[in-house]
Design an enzyme around this catalytic site. Structure first.
Site, PDB file in Angstrom:
ATOM      1  N   SER A  26       0.825  -1.208   0.000  1.00 10.24           N
ATOM      2  CA  SER A  26       0.000   0.000   0.000  1.00 10.24           C
ATOM      3  C   SER A  26       0.862   1.261   0.000  1.00 10.24           C
ATOM      4  O   SER A  26       0.355   2.373   0.028  1.00 10.24           O
ATOM      5  CB  SER A  26      -0.927   0.006   1.216  1.00 10.24           C
ATOM      6  OG  SER A  26      -0.198  -0.217   2.409  1.00 10.24           O
ATOM      7  N   THR A 158     -40.022  26.594 -10.291  1.00 11.17           N
ATOM      8  CA  THR A 158     -40.365  25.226  -9.891  1.00 11.17           C
ATOM      9  C   THR A 158     -40.612  24.493 -11.202  1.00 11.17           C
ATOM     10  O   THR A 158     -41.109  25.100 -12.165  1.00 11.17           O
ATOM     11  CB  THR A 158     -41.627  25.152  -8.999  1.00 11.17           C
ATOM     12  OG1 THR A 158     -42.760  25.554  -9.764  1.00 11.17           O
ATOM     13  CG2 THR A 158     -41.503  26.034  -7.769  1.00 11.17           C
ATOM     14  N   HIS A 159     -40.254  23.241 -11.258  1.00 16.06           N
ATOM     15  CA  HIS A 159     -40.343  22.455 -12.507  1.00 16.06           C
ATOM     16  C   HIS A 159     -39.563  23.128 -13.637  1.00 16.06           C
ATOM     17  O   HIS A 159     -39.899  22.958 -14.815  1.00 16.06           O
ATOM     18  CB  HIS A 159     -41.795  22.249 -12.949  1.00 16.06           C
ATOM     19  CG  HIS A 159     -42.688  21.741 -11.856  1.00 16.06           C
ATOM     20  ND1 HIS A 159     -42.891  20.403 -11.625  1.00 16.06           N
ATOM     21  CD2 HIS A 159     -43.395  22.411 -10.911  1.00 16.06           C
ATOM     22  CE1 HIS A 159     -43.718  20.252 -10.588  1.00 16.06           C
ATOM     23  NE2 HIS A 159     -44.027  21.468 -10.131  1.00 16.06           N
ATOM     24  N   SER A 280     -13.269  26.779 -27.303  1.00 17.36           N
ATOM     25  CA  SER A 280     -13.367  25.559 -28.089  1.00 17.36           C
ATOM     26  C   SER A 280     -12.264  25.561 -29.130  1.00 17.36           C
ATOM     27  O   SER A 280     -11.903  26.607 -29.666  1.00 17.36           O
ATOM     28  CB  SER A 280     -14.735  25.511 -28.774  1.00 17.36           C
ATOM     29  OG  SER A 280     -14.676  24.710 -29.934  1.00 17.36           O
ATOM     30  N   LYS A 286     -17.143  30.076 -28.750  1.00 20.03           N
ATOM     31  CA  LYS A 286     -17.495  29.423 -27.492  1.00 20.03           C
ATOM     32  C   LYS A 286     -16.755  29.971 -26.272  1.00 20.03           C
ATOM     33  O   LYS A 286     -15.596  30.305 -26.326  1.00 20.03           O
ATOM     34  CB  LYS A 286     -17.206  27.911 -27.589  1.00 20.03           C
ATOM     35  CG  LYS A 286     -18.096  27.155 -28.533  1.00 20.03           C
ATOM     36  CD  LYS A 286     -19.565  27.178 -28.141  1.00 20.03           C
ATOM     37  CE  LYS A 286     -19.881  26.226 -27.002  1.00 20.03           C
ATOM     38  NZ  LYS A 286     -19.715  24.819 -27.374  1.00 20.03           N
ATOM     39  N   ASN A 288     -16.896  28.257 -22.588  1.00 23.58           N
ATOM     40  CA  ASN A 288     -17.539  27.136 -21.903  1.00 23.58           C
ATOM     41  C   ASN A 288     -17.343  27.162 -20.393  1.00 23.58           C
ATOM     42  O   ASN A 288     -16.252  27.455 -19.915  1.00 23.58           O
ATOM     43  CB  ASN A 288     -16.982  25.816 -22.447  1.00 23.58           C
ATOM     44  CG  ASN A 288     -17.333  25.618 -23.906  1.00 23.58           C
ATOM     45  OD1 ASN A 288     -18.400  26.037 -24.354  1.00 23.58           O
ATOM     46  ND2 ASN A 288     -16.437  24.990 -24.653  1.00 23.58           N
ATOM     47  N   GLU A 293     -19.013  22.414 -14.787  1.00 20.03           N
ATOM     48  CA  GLU A 293     -19.270  21.105 -15.419  1.00 20.03           C
ATOM     49  C   GLU A 293     -18.417  20.018 -14.772  1.00 20.03           C
ATOM     50  O   GLU A 293     -18.871  18.917 -14.501  1.00 20.03           O
ATOM     51  CB  GLU A 293     -18.949  21.158 -16.920  1.00 20.03           C
ATOM     52  CG  GLU A 293     -19.942  21.960 -17.734  1.00 20.03           C
ATOM     53  CD  GLU A 293     -19.476  22.090 -19.187  1.00 20.03           C
ATOM     54  OE1 GLU A 293     -19.532  21.097 -19.916  1.00 20.03           O
ATOM     55  OE2 GLU A 293     -19.035  23.186 -19.560  1.00 20.03           O
ATOM     56  N   GLN A 325      -7.499  -2.307   3.967  1.00 16.10           N
ATOM     57  CA  GLN A 325      -6.506  -1.477   3.289  1.00 16.10           C
ATOM     58  C   GLN A 325      -7.157  -0.678   2.147  1.00 16.10           C
ATOM     59  O   GLN A 325      -6.643   0.353   1.722  1.00 16.10           O
ATOM     60  CB  GLN A 325      -5.373  -2.361   2.752  1.00 16.10           C
ATOM     61  CG  GLN A 325      -4.272  -1.614   2.067  1.00 16.10           C
ATOM     62  CD  GLN A 325      -3.036  -2.481   1.865  1.00 16.10           C
ATOM     63  OE1 GLN A 325      -2.359  -2.845   2.815  1.00 16.10           O
ATOM     64  NE2 GLN A 325      -2.757  -2.829   0.624  1.00 16.10           N
TER      65      GLN A 325
HETATM   66  N1  ARG Z   1      -1.186  -1.457   5.025  1.00 11.35           N
HETATM   67  C1  ARG Z   1      -2.135  -1.948   5.964  1.00 11.35           C
HETATM   68  C2  ARG Z   1      -3.454  -1.207   5.777  1.00 11.35           C
HETATM   69  O1  ARG Z   1      -3.437  -0.206   5.165  1.00 11.35           O
HETATM   70  C3  ARG Z   1      -1.661  -1.757   7.364  1.00 11.35           C
HETATM   71  C4  ARG Z   1      -2.199  -2.741   8.341  1.00 11.35           C
HETATM   72  C5  ARG Z   1      -1.680  -4.068   8.037  1.00 11.35           C
HETATM   73  N2  ARG Z   1      -1.923  -5.022   9.067  1.00 11.35           N
HETATM   74  C6  ARG Z   1      -1.762  -6.299   8.818  1.00 11.35           C
HETATM   75  N3  ARG Z   1      -1.987  -7.090   9.796  1.00 11.35           N
HETATM   76  N4  ARG Z   1      -1.455  -6.745   7.641  1.00 11.35           N
HETATM   77  O2  ARG Z   1      -4.488  -1.626   6.225  1.00 11.35           O
END
Ligand code: ARG
Length: 469
Positions: A26, A158-159, A280, A286, A288, A293, A325
């Site tokens: 992660s 309204t509407h 554009s 244009k 825009n 948006e 995670q």
């Molecule tokens: N990278 C993990 C998360 O974001 C951290 C916790 C991980 N804990 C574990 N027991 N693998 O959730």
């Protein structure tokens, strides 16, 4: 047998598969939590030393090492490794490399499960305040715009059909009120995030004599989870943040839609600043409204993050599961999206120019004063259901003749009812229609003035809630 060099590698005979490493890491996104991770570790180390679980000397080395790592990450010089999975192990490994044994003592009485929960609480708490600050700025911008154009009358719809004349300021202040509820919702998120999970350990607490109150105090938490399973499993505050973010985006999308319509040639009620629009590549004429948006478009993405988070947690058994995670990327993206959208919108509103004559024409060249015509007769004693029918007939006949209510003579009015008198033409002027809607919360000049005053009080309250930083 190849040794597994992971921080948790002891019971393994093989190293992790290359692709699995990448799949489960992660670090690419949770490096965003480095400040929180380091703040949490410093507090944890101070607590461990205070409880004589580590020595003061170890504590000082740990804190010093962590501060240096923080500075290195700040400068963009830290080498993040996918091998080390996440921000927690990246920092812990760097610390141990730097200070040796003492670094290996930091994780005593702690698990990544309560560590990541702590980081997320700190992050949501901090980012919630940042969002609230930007909300206040946009609200300020709405109040300023309403104040600047206090007397401007436009048709209320309204509407999407012209309904009754209203003050443009009244319309702006409706959005102010919506954003105040958003502010309150985010305050609820803040309160639910303001509770400390650290000390829950992996799931069941710890055998060490820790002092959770001390850690909570050091990190400025209001409360402490009193069930360790709940502490590591809870992601309600993430769901709540995304839910508050989704409702906020829905509000912005409604304002976006109105701004886009008002910019169209068909409405021509406003003109956006050139600096906030794009042209554009093909059509030279244009201009825009890309900004509203895009905000309208980004609403779907934030709602998507909410749905993803709800679905991730649905049916998830206690306590930590790796599924959790998945709480991060959507949250981080939602934070970026709403902060950006709020900042951009505050500018957009500030740079908006009103085309007052067109609003005026939209009021005059239509029948949005028909209710006032009916009310006129009610005030002279006729039951509303009858006056509604008469006013309806007058509108019908005007349409047939290609004129508006203001074009009829008093004598012509008298043919529909003897109750009509010379003052009827005054009664249907846009200023009168607006001025007379003086019921509490109505669109009259006086009520809008009161709304402006109360908006300023709300802003003061909001500012004192978030404090300055
Ligand atoms: N990278 C993990 C998360 O974001 C951290 C916790 C991980 N804990 C574990 N027991 N693998 O959730």
């Amino acid at each position: 047998m190849t040794e597994n060099k992971k921080l948790w590698g002891g019971r393994f005979e093989k190293t992790t598969d290359e692709m699995i490493n990448e799949f489960q890491a992660s670090i690419a996104f949770d490096k965003r939590l480095y400040q929180e991770d380091i703040d949490g570790s410093i507090a944890h180390a101070k607590m461990l030393a205070a409880r004589h679980i580590i020595t003061d000397d170890d504590r000082d080395r740990i804190i010093d090492g962590l501060q240096k790592i923080r500075a290195e990450i700040d400068r963009g010089e830290f080498n993040f490794s996918v091998e080390l999975e996440d921000i927690h192990m990246n920092i812990e490994k760097a610390l141990t490399d730097r200070i040796g044994e003492a670094g290996g003592r930091l994780h005593t009485a702690r698990s990544r499960n309560d560590q990541v929960a702590l980081d997320m609480h700190l992050h949501v708490r901090r980012q919630t305040r940042a969002v609230q600050r930007l909300l206040v700025e946009l609200q300020q911008s709405l109040v300023r715009t309403a104040d600047k154009h206090r007397d401007v009358i436009m048709p209320g719809y309204t509407h999407l059909q012209r309904a009754q004349p209203i003050l443009f300021a009244h319309h702006m202040l409706a959005y102010f009120s919506m954003l105040s509820r958003d502010f309150d919702r985010f305050d609820g998120v803040y309160q639910r995030a303001d509770i400390m999970p650290l000390g829950a350990g992996a799931l069941a607490g710890t055998t060490f004599p820790i002092d959770r109150e001390m850690t909570a105090r050091l990190l400025g938490f209001d409360r402490i989870y009193n069930n360790s399973l709940d502490a590591v499993s809870d992601r309600d505050y993430v769901m709540e943040f995304l839910s508050a973010a989704s409702i906020l985006m829905i509000h912005l999308s409604r304002l976006s839609e109105e701004i886009i319509m008002w910019c169209s040639r068909e409405f021509s009620f406003i003109e956006l600043d050139d600096a906030h629009c794009t042209g554009s590549s093909m059509m030279p004429q244009k201009k825009n409204p890309d900004v509203p948006e895009l905000v309208r478009g980004k609403t779907g993405r934030v709602i998507g993050h909410l749905m993803a988070m709800l679905t991730t947690v649905k049916s998830l058994p206690l306590a930590y599961n790796k599924d959790l995670q998945e709480d991060k990327e959507g949250l981080f993206d939602a934070i970026d999206t709403i902060k950006f959208s709020l900042s951009v919108f505050a500018q957009l509103i500030g740079g908006m120019k009103l085309r007052v004559e067109n609003m005026r024409r939209a009021v005059e060249e239509d029948f949005s004063n028909a209710t006032d015509l009916a009310d006129y007769l009610v005030k002279r004693g006729m039951p509303f259901r009858e006056t509604h029918a008469i006013a309806g007939r007058i509108v019908h006949d005007c349409i047939a003749r290609g004129i508006y209510l203001k074009d009829m003579t008093v004598d012509e009015y008298k043919q529909y009812s003897p109750l009509f008198e010379g003052d009827v033409l005054d009664a249907i002027k846009p200023e009168t229609c607006v001025g007379n809607r003086n019921s509490l919360g109505g669109t009259s000049y006086q009520q809008v003035e009161l709304q402006l005053q109360s908006a300023r009080r709300v802003l003061d309250d909001e500012r004192s809630t978030i404090g300055d930083e």
